[in-house]
Write an enzyme that holds these catalytic residues in place. Structure first.
Site, PDB file in Angstrom:
ATOM      1  N   CYS A 114      11.633 -13.844  64.988  1.00 50.90           N
ATOM      2  CA  CYS A 114      11.847 -14.300  63.604  1.00 50.90           C
ATOM      3  C   CYS A 114      10.610 -14.956  62.993  1.00 50.90           C
ATOM      4  O   CYS A 114      10.494 -15.057  61.767  1.00 50.90           O
ATOM      5  CB  CYS A 114      13.025 -15.259  63.532  1.00 50.90           C
ATOM      6  SG  CYS A 114      14.570 -14.473  64.005  1.00 50.90           S
ATOM      7  N   HIS A 250      12.080 -18.969  56.546  1.00 53.60           N
ATOM      8  CA  HIS A 250      12.846 -17.956  57.278  1.00 53.60           C
ATOM      9  C   HIS A 250      14.319 -18.153  56.918  1.00 53.60           C
ATOM     10  O   HIS A 250      14.816 -19.280  56.883  1.00 53.60           O
ATOM     11  CB  HIS A 250      12.631 -18.130  58.776  1.00 53.60           C
ATOM     12  CG  HIS A 250      13.534 -17.275  59.604  1.00 53.60           C
ATOM     13  ND1 HIS A 250      13.738 -15.943  59.321  1.00 53.60           N
ATOM     14  CD2 HIS A 250      14.298 -17.556  60.696  1.00 53.60           C
ATOM     15  CE1 HIS A 250      14.583 -15.445  60.216  1.00 53.60           C
ATOM     16  NE2 HIS A 250      14.941 -16.403  61.047  1.00 53.60           N
ATOM     17  N   ASN A 280      20.318 -12.943  58.271  1.00 53.12           N
ATOM     18  CA  ASN A 280      19.061 -13.182  58.985  1.00 53.12           C
ATOM     19  C   ASN A 280      18.425 -11.828  59.327  1.00 53.12           C
ATOM     20  O   ASN A 280      18.932 -11.106  60.181  1.00 53.12           O
ATOM     21  CB  ASN A 280      19.361 -13.991  60.242  1.00 53.12           C
ATOM     22  CG  ASN A 280      18.114 -14.349  61.025  1.00 53.12           C
ATOM     23  OD1 ASN A 280      17.039 -13.798  60.789  1.00 53.12           O
ATOM     24  ND2 ASN A 280      18.253 -15.263  61.965  1.00 53.12           N
TER      25      ASN A 280
HETATM   26  O1  UT7 Z   1      16.489 -16.540  63.388  1.00 51.73           O
HETATM   27  C1  UT7 Z   1      16.298 -17.233  64.594  1.00 51.73           C
HETATM   28  C2  UT7 Z   1      16.762 -18.576  64.444  1.00 51.73           C
HETATM   29  N1  UT7 Z   1      18.211 -18.614  64.505  1.00 51.73           N
HETATM   30  C3  UT7 Z   1      18.804 -19.590  63.922  1.00 51.73           C
HETATM   31  O2  UT7 Z   1      18.163 -20.376  63.283  1.00 51.73           O
HETATM   32  C4  UT7 Z   1      20.284 -19.763  64.118  1.00 51.73           C
HETATM   33  C5  UT7 Z   1      20.570 -21.211  64.426  1.00 51.73           C
HETATM   34  N2  UT7 Z   1      21.967 -21.548  64.613  1.00 51.73           N
HETATM   35  C6  UT7 Z   1      22.896 -21.484  63.628  1.00 51.73           C
HETATM   36  O3  UT7 Z   1      22.622 -21.025  62.542  1.00 51.73           O
HETATM   37  C7  UT7 Z   1      24.255 -22.061  63.894  1.00 51.73           C
HETATM   38  O4  UT7 Z   1      24.232 -22.781  65.106  1.00 51.73           O
HETATM   39  C8  UT7 Z   1      25.389 -21.008  63.940  1.00 51.73           C
HETATM   40  C9  UT7 Z   1      25.653 -20.463  62.552  1.00 51.73           C
HETATM   41  C10 UT7 Z   1      25.006 -19.910  64.894  1.00 51.73           C
HETATM   42  C11 UT7 Z   1      26.692 -21.657  64.436  1.00 51.73           C
HETATM   43  O5  UT7 Z   1      27.028 -22.769  63.655  1.00 51.73           O
HETATM   44  P1  UT7 Z   1      27.462 -24.135  64.345  1.00 51.73           P
HETATM   45  O6  UT7 Z   1      27.871 -25.049  63.287  1.00 51.73           O
HETATM   46  O7  UT7 Z   1      26.327 -24.567  65.232  1.00 51.73           O
HETATM   47  O8  UT7 Z   1      28.734 -23.716  65.157  1.00 51.73           O
HETATM   48  P2  UT7 Z   1      28.976 -23.815  66.730  1.00 51.73           P
HETATM   49  O9  UT7 Z   1      28.148 -22.823  67.467  1.00 51.73           O
HETATM   50  O10 UT7 Z   1      28.907 -25.247  67.165  1.00 51.73           O
HETATM   51  O11 UT7 Z   1      30.498 -23.385  66.795  1.00 51.73           O
HETATM   52  C12 UT7 Z   1      31.521 -24.183  66.224  1.00 51.73           C
HETATM   53  C13 UT7 Z   1      32.846 -23.475  66.474  1.00 51.73           C
HETATM   54  C14 UT7 Z   1      33.023 -23.030  67.914  1.00 51.73           C
HETATM   55  O12 UT7 Z   1      34.367 -23.210  68.252  1.00 51.73           O
HETATM   56  P3  UT7 Z   1      34.840 -24.475  69.122  1.00 51.73           P
HETATM   57  O13 UT7 Z   1      34.078 -24.373  70.414  1.00 51.73           O
HETATM   58  O14 UT7 Z   1      34.475 -25.680  68.314  1.00 51.73           O
HETATM   59  O15 UT7 Z   1      36.315 -24.257  69.251  1.00 51.73           O
HETATM   60  C15 UT7 Z   1      32.695 -21.570  67.881  1.00 51.73           C
HETATM   61  O16 UT7 Z   1      33.369 -20.850  68.895  1.00 51.73           O
HETATM   62  O17 UT7 Z   1      32.881 -22.266  65.684  1.00 51.73           O
HETATM   63  C16 UT7 Z   1      33.226 -21.170  66.524  1.00 51.73           C
HETATM   64  N3  UT7 Z   1      32.583 -19.973  65.982  1.00 51.73           N
HETATM   65  C17 UT7 Z   1      33.167 -19.222  65.028  1.00 51.73           C
HETATM   66  N4  UT7 Z   1      34.343 -19.339  64.382  1.00 51.73           N
HETATM   67  C18 UT7 Z   1      34.626 -18.415  63.465  1.00 51.73           C
HETATM   68  C19 UT7 Z   1      31.390 -19.424  66.299  1.00 51.73           C
HETATM   69  N5  UT7 Z   1      31.179 -18.329  65.558  1.00 51.73           N
HETATM   70  C20 UT7 Z   1      32.267 -18.174  64.775  1.00 51.73           C
HETATM   71  C21 UT7 Z   1      32.635 -17.238  63.801  1.00 51.73           C
HETATM   72  N6  UT7 Z   1      33.809 -17.397  63.168  1.00 51.73           N
HETATM   73  N7  UT7 Z   1      31.842 -16.186  63.468  1.00 51.73           N
END
Ligand code: UT7
Length: 323
Positions: A114, A250, A280
């Site tokens: 990225c 980005h 992304n």
């Molecule tokens: O380009 C390279 C760089 N990449 C990035 O910059 C990405 C960086 N990370 C992010 O953008 C975020 O961490 C995400 C968008 C990937 C995730 O957001 P988050 O607020 O960090 O969510 P999380 O991973 O802590 O997940 C929260 C909850 C989890 O459930 P539990 O464990 O709390 O029950 C996940 O299982 O959301 C759940 N979850 C979803 N729920 C519905 C994860 N993906 C989804 C989904 N739909 N698509």
């Protein structure tokens, strides 16, 4: 007099197929509301069957050449930042070189995921400042839809396909930070974070693999490292946040973009945001946002632009340029 790499043209291309968040609701336990709230993404483009990264890159290149009033033969070098090249080799850049009618220059790919566009732009700047090339096209092009695990809701809803291109040309400047062109760059990587974001396959393992990401951890590093690298690059040329007209980050997550802007002390009214429409697109996200920003009338000649990106590696960096 100081040599500067000045932007002469910009272009982009997005595949025709637009995929809204609702598409994923059919096959995964997810919702439009969750995707928008946690990432800011509303839709993304996916390449058609058989449409490759070099196809997208060629279209972005053609638009950039038209905007610069140049032909492919005018270029000394073509660099493509990509992690999803059509073939293991030759490079996507040599494929584009052939299709835009360039036979005298040289072409190669850069792989910094990225952060790839920032790395490629820095390399292009070095080629120009060292006198090895006068006109360099830098393209970011990706088909990340090819490396998704469609059963993993935490990653497959985030990525999209697309390409963006800029053309740089050597011009004499004064050496002051009021010059047009690239003014400062800052590159970093730390391979000890390999497991946070990677593809679990590759040529050497005779597989293609799919993207794996520890989203929360990458998020934490992104917020910390992006503001830091942008500050570092600005400080190299005696500039600060108040001097910045546009941050072109980005486009991975609106919450990362907002937190980084806040840390930088730049209001969201000075940030180009396309993540809602593109998702992304990895190395393509910054040149896509630059091209859209110019098309929308946001970025104008003479504006101070800061680009910053982070991705797998981890690799991260920024480029400060006057448009
Ligand atoms: O380009 C390279 C760089 N990449 C990035 O910059 C990405 C960086 N990370 C992010 O953008 C975020 O961490 C995400 C968008 C990937 C995730 O957001 P988050 O607020 O960090 O969510 P999380 O991973 O802590 O997940 C929260 C909850 C989890 O459930 P539990 O464990 O709390 O029950 C996940 O299982 O959301 C759940 N979850 C979803 N729920 C519905 C994860 N993906 C989804 C989904 N739909 N698509």
């Amino acid at each position: 007099m100081t040599l500067r790499a000045v932007v002469k043209g910009v272009g982009h291309y997005l595949p025709e197929r637009v995929v809204p968040n609702s598409y994923f609701e059919e096959s995964l336990d997810t919702s439009n509301e969750w995707i928008v709230a946690r990432s800011g993404i509303e839709r993304r483009h996916f390449a058609a069957e058989g449409e490759t990264t070099s196809d997208l890159a060629t279209k972005a290149a053609e638009m950039a050449l038209a905007s610069a009033g140049m032909t492919g033969a005018d270029l000394d070098a073509i660099i493509i930042a990509t992690s999803t090249a059509d073939l293991t080799f030759p490079s996507a850049a040599t494929m584009v070189q052939a299709r835009i009618g360039n036979t005298k220059g040289f072409a190669f790919d850069v792989q910094a995921v990225c952060a790839g566009f920032v790395f490629a732009l820095t390399n292009a700047n070095a080629l120009i400042l060292s006198g090895q090339a006068r006109r360099v096209m830098v393209i970011g092009a990706e088909t990340f839809s090819r490396i998704m695990d469609w059963t993993d809701r935490s990653t497959c809803v985030l990525f999209g396909d697309g390409a963006g291109a800029v053309i740089l040309e050597a011009e004499e400047g004064t050496g002051a930070n009021t010059d047009r062109g690239i003014l400062a760059t800052d590159l970093n990587s730390d391979g000890s974070y390999r497991d946070l974001l990677y593809v679990d396959g590759g040529v050497s393992t005779k597989t293609t693999g799919v993207l794996r990401m520890e989203g929360k951890e990458v998020f934490r590093h992104a917020v910390e490292k992006l503001a830091e690298t942008a500050h570092t690059a600005l400080e190299k040329v005696g500039l600060g946040s108040d001097d910045v007209n546009w941050v072109v980050p980005h486009q991975a997550n609106i919450r990362i973009i907002q937190s980084t802007a806040k840390k930088l002390g730049v209001g969201m009214d000075r940030v180009v945001v396309t993540v809602q429409d593109h998702g992304n697109t990895s190395a393509a996200s910054i040149p896509l946002a630059l091209s859209v920003g110019v098309q929308n009338g946001q970025i104008k000649k003479g504006d101070l632009v800061v680009t910053e990106a982070i991705g797998g590696g981890l690799a991260w960096g920024s480029v400060v340029l006057r448009w």
